[in-house]
Design a protein around this motif. Sequence first.
Motif, PDB file in Angstrom:
ATOM      1  N   VAL A  69      19.963  25.235 -20.585  1.00  0.00           N
ATOM      2  CA  VAL A  69      19.389  26.346 -21.331  1.00  0.00           C
ATOM      3  C   VAL A  69      18.409  27.081 -20.416  1.00  0.00           C
ATOM      4  O   VAL A  69      17.614  26.463 -19.710  1.00  0.00           O
ATOM      5  N   ARG A  70      18.494  28.390 -20.432  1.00  0.00           N
ATOM      6  CA  ARG A  70      17.594  29.229 -19.624  1.00  0.00           C
ATOM      7  C   ARG A  70      16.183  29.130 -20.176  1.00  0.00           C
ATOM      8  O   ARG A  70      15.979  29.188 -21.392  1.00  0.00           O
ATOM      9  N   VAL A  71      15.190  29.003 -19.287  1.00  0.00           N
ATOM     10  CA  VAL A  71      13.788  28.960 -19.696  1.00  0.00           C
ATOM     11  C   VAL A  71      13.096  30.164 -19.084  1.00  0.00           C
ATOM     12  O   VAL A  71      13.090  30.339 -17.870  1.00  0.00           O
ATOM     13  N   THR A  72      12.526  31.024 -19.958  1.00  0.00           N
ATOM     14  CA  THR A  72      11.807  32.210 -19.494  1.00  0.00           C
ATOM     15  C   THR A  72      10.395  32.178 -20.061  1.00  0.00           C
ATOM     16  O   THR A  72      10.069  31.359 -20.908  1.00  0.00           O
ATOM     17  N   ARG A  73       9.590  33.088 -19.581  1.00  0.00           N
ATOM     18  CA  ARG A  73       8.204  33.153 -20.023  1.00  0.00           C
ATOM     19  C   ARG A  73       7.847  34.603 -20.306  1.00  0.00           C
ATOM     20  O   ARG A  73       8.320  35.517 -19.636  1.00  0.00           O
ATOM     21  N   LEU A  74       7.018  34.816 -21.313  1.00  0.00           N
ATOM     22  CA  LEU A  74       6.577  36.173 -21.611  1.00  0.00           C
ATOM     23  C   LEU A  74       5.867  36.763 -20.396  1.00  0.00           C
ATOM     24  O   LEU A  74       5.187  36.046 -19.657  1.00  0.00           O
ATOM     25  N   ALA A  75       6.036  38.063 -20.192  1.00  0.00           N
ATOM     26  CA  ALA A  75       5.402  38.746 -19.067  1.00  0.00           C
ATOM     27  C   ALA A  75       3.889  38.751 -19.234  1.00  0.00           C
ATOM     28  O   ALA A  75       3.360  38.703 -20.340  1.00  0.00           O
ATOM     29  N   ARG A  76       3.220  38.802 -18.115  1.00  0.00           N
ATOM     30  CA  ARG A  76       1.764  38.879 -18.108  1.00  0.00           C
ATOM     31  C   ARG A  76       1.346  39.978 -17.153  1.00  0.00           C
ATOM     32  O   ARG A  76       2.079  40.345 -16.257  1.00  0.00           O
ATOM     33  N   GLY A  77       0.169  40.472 -17.334  1.00  0.00           N
ATOM     34  CA  GLY A  77      -0.327  41.496 -16.436  1.00  0.00           C
ATOM     35  C   GLY A  77      -1.266  42.444 -17.150  1.00  0.00           C
ATOM     36  O   GLY A  77      -1.970  42.056 -18.073  1.00  0.00           O
ATOM     37  N   LEU A  78      -1.265  43.673 -16.719  1.00  0.00           N
ATOM     38  CA  LEU A  78      -2.185  44.670 -17.254  1.00  0.00           C
ATOM     39  C   LEU A  78      -1.734  45.126 -18.635  1.00  0.00           C
ATOM     40  O   LEU A  78      -0.571  45.448 -18.837  1.00  0.00           O
ATOM     41  N   GLY A  82      -5.167  49.517 -20.835  1.00  0.00           N
ATOM     42  CA  GLY A  82      -6.250  48.846 -20.113  1.00  0.00           C
ATOM     43  C   GLY A  82      -6.664  49.656 -18.894  1.00  0.00           C
ATOM     44  O   GLY A  82      -5.944  50.533 -18.427  1.00  0.00           O
ATOM     45  N   HIS A  83      -7.828  49.361 -18.388  1.00  0.00           N
ATOM     46  CA  HIS A  83      -8.341  50.053 -17.212  1.00  0.00           C
ATOM     47  C   HIS A  83      -8.280  49.114 -16.012  1.00  0.00           C
ATOM     48  O   HIS A  83      -8.762  47.979 -16.072  1.00  0.00           O
ATOM     49  N   LEU A  84      -7.684  49.579 -14.942  1.00  0.00           N
ATOM     50  CA  LEU A  84      -7.503  48.783 -13.736  1.00  0.00           C
ATOM     51  C   LEU A  84      -8.824  48.246 -13.191  1.00  0.00           C
ATOM     52  O   LEU A  84      -8.895  47.119 -12.711  1.00  0.00           O
ATOM     53  N   GLU A  85      -9.869  49.029 -13.314  1.00  0.00           N
ATOM     54  CA  GLU A  85     -11.163  48.613 -12.760  1.00  0.00           C
ATOM     55  C   GLU A  85     -11.738  47.377 -13.443  1.00  0.00           C
ATOM     56  O   GLU A  85     -12.594  46.701 -12.872  1.00  0.00           O
ATOM     57  N   ILE A  92      -4.059  41.321 -11.858  1.00  0.00           N
ATOM     58  CA  ILE A  92      -3.422  42.338 -11.026  1.00  0.00           C
ATOM     59  C   ILE A  92      -2.254  41.720 -10.250  1.00  0.00           C
ATOM     60  O   ILE A  92      -1.178  42.316 -10.149  1.00  0.00           O
ATOM     61  N   ALA A  93      -2.427  40.512  -9.736  1.00  0.00           N
ATOM     62  CA  ALA A  93      -1.347  39.839  -9.008  1.00  0.00           C
ATOM     63  C   ALA A  93      -0.146  39.574  -9.919  1.00  0.00           C
ATOM     64  O   ALA A  93       1.005  39.753  -9.509  1.00  0.00           O
ATOM     65  N   GLU A  94      -0.390  39.157 -11.157  1.00  0.00           N
ATOM     66  CA  GLU A  94       0.694  38.928 -12.120  1.00  0.00           C
ATOM     67  C   GLU A  94       1.421  40.234 -12.430  1.00  0.00           C
ATOM     68  O   GLU A  94       2.649  40.269 -12.495  1.00  0.00           O
ATOM     69  N   ALA A  95       0.677  41.294 -12.630  1.00  0.00           N
ATOM     70  CA  ALA A  95       1.284  42.586 -12.917  1.00  0.00           C
ATOM     71  C   ALA A  95       2.102  43.072 -11.714  1.00  0.00           C
ATOM     72  O   ALA A  95       3.194  43.614 -11.868  1.00  0.00           O
ATOM     73  N   PHE A  96       1.594  42.849 -10.521  1.00  0.00           N
ATOM     74  CA  PHE A  96       2.303  43.239  -9.304  1.00  0.00           C
ATOM     75  C   PHE A  96       3.609  42.458  -9.173  1.00  0.00           C
ATOM     76  O   PHE A  96       4.660  43.024  -8.876  1.00  0.00           O
ATOM     77  N   ALA A  97       3.558  41.162  -9.427  1.00  0.00           N
ATOM     78  CA  ALA A  97       4.754  40.319  -9.305  1.00  0.00           C
ATOM     79  C   ALA A  97       5.824  40.689 -10.323  1.00  0.00           C
ATOM     80  O   ALA A  97       7.014  40.528 -10.058  1.00  0.00           O
ATOM     81  N   ALA A  98       5.428  41.196 -11.483  1.00  0.00           N
ATOM     82  CA  ALA A  98       6.387  41.529 -12.542  1.00  0.00           C
ATOM     83  C   ALA A  98       6.722  43.016 -12.565  1.00  0.00           C
ATOM     84  O   ALA A  98       7.277  43.511 -13.531  1.00  0.00           O
ATOM     85  N   ARG A  99       6.422  43.732 -11.481  1.00  0.00           N
ATOM     86  CA  ARG A  99       6.673  45.175 -11.472  1.00  0.00           C
ATOM     87  C   ARG A  99       8.174  45.449 -11.554  1.00  0.00           C
ATOM     88  O   ARG A  99       8.984  44.588 -11.267  1.00  0.00           O
ATOM     89  N   ARG A 100       8.525  46.679 -11.983  1.00  0.00           N
ATOM     90  CA  ARG A 100       9.928  47.078 -12.074  1.00  0.00           C
ATOM     91  C   ARG A 100      10.077  48.542 -11.724  1.00  0.00           C
ATOM     92  O   ARG A 100       9.101  49.294 -11.711  1.00  0.00           O
ATOM     93  N   GLU A 101      11.309  48.943 -11.452  1.00  0.00           N
ATOM     94  CA  GLU A 101      11.603  50.332 -11.074  1.00  0.00           C
ATOM     95  C   GLU A 101      11.227  51.282 -12.196  1.00  0.00           C
ATOM     96  O   GLU A 101      11.371  50.957 -13.374  1.00  0.00           O
ATOM     97  N   ILE A 102      10.801  52.467 -11.820  1.00  0.00           N
ATOM     98  CA  ILE A 102      10.583  53.542 -12.792  1.00  0.00           C
ATOM     99  C   ILE A 102      11.893  54.279 -12.914  1.00  0.00           C
ATOM    100  O   ILE A 102      12.461  54.744 -11.921  1.00  0.00           O
TER     101      ILE A 102
END
Length: 103
Positions: A69-78, A82-85, A92-102
């Motif tokens: 059975v495939r095991v996945t996890r909910l995305a995390r990040g920004l 939210g405000h980046l600052e 930020i690292a989690e959001a960067f790792a889960a980035r996708r094409e626009i």
Amino acid sequence: GQYPGLYHVLGGSLSPLDGVGPEELNFRGLLGRLGNGAEAREVIVATDASGEGEATATYLHDLVADTGVRVTRLARGLPVGGHLEYADGVTIAEAFAARREIN
């Protein structure tokens, strides 16, 4: 609903310092539901991004790995809006790792 099939709650996260090990959570019930002829294709892990949540997700992944059975996890990040600052480096690292094409 949109995601028909199994719905299972473990009842918490692993926390050995607080006396919560695999025996105190409902891993056995989850494995029983996956093995009783269920046609589950995916287990979606939704735990906090804490040490306990990470340990629980890893333990669950290892436990389910042999079932096919495939095991996945909910995305995390920004968060939306939210405000980046105000984001910490891990977020930020989690959001960067889960980035996708626009598109």
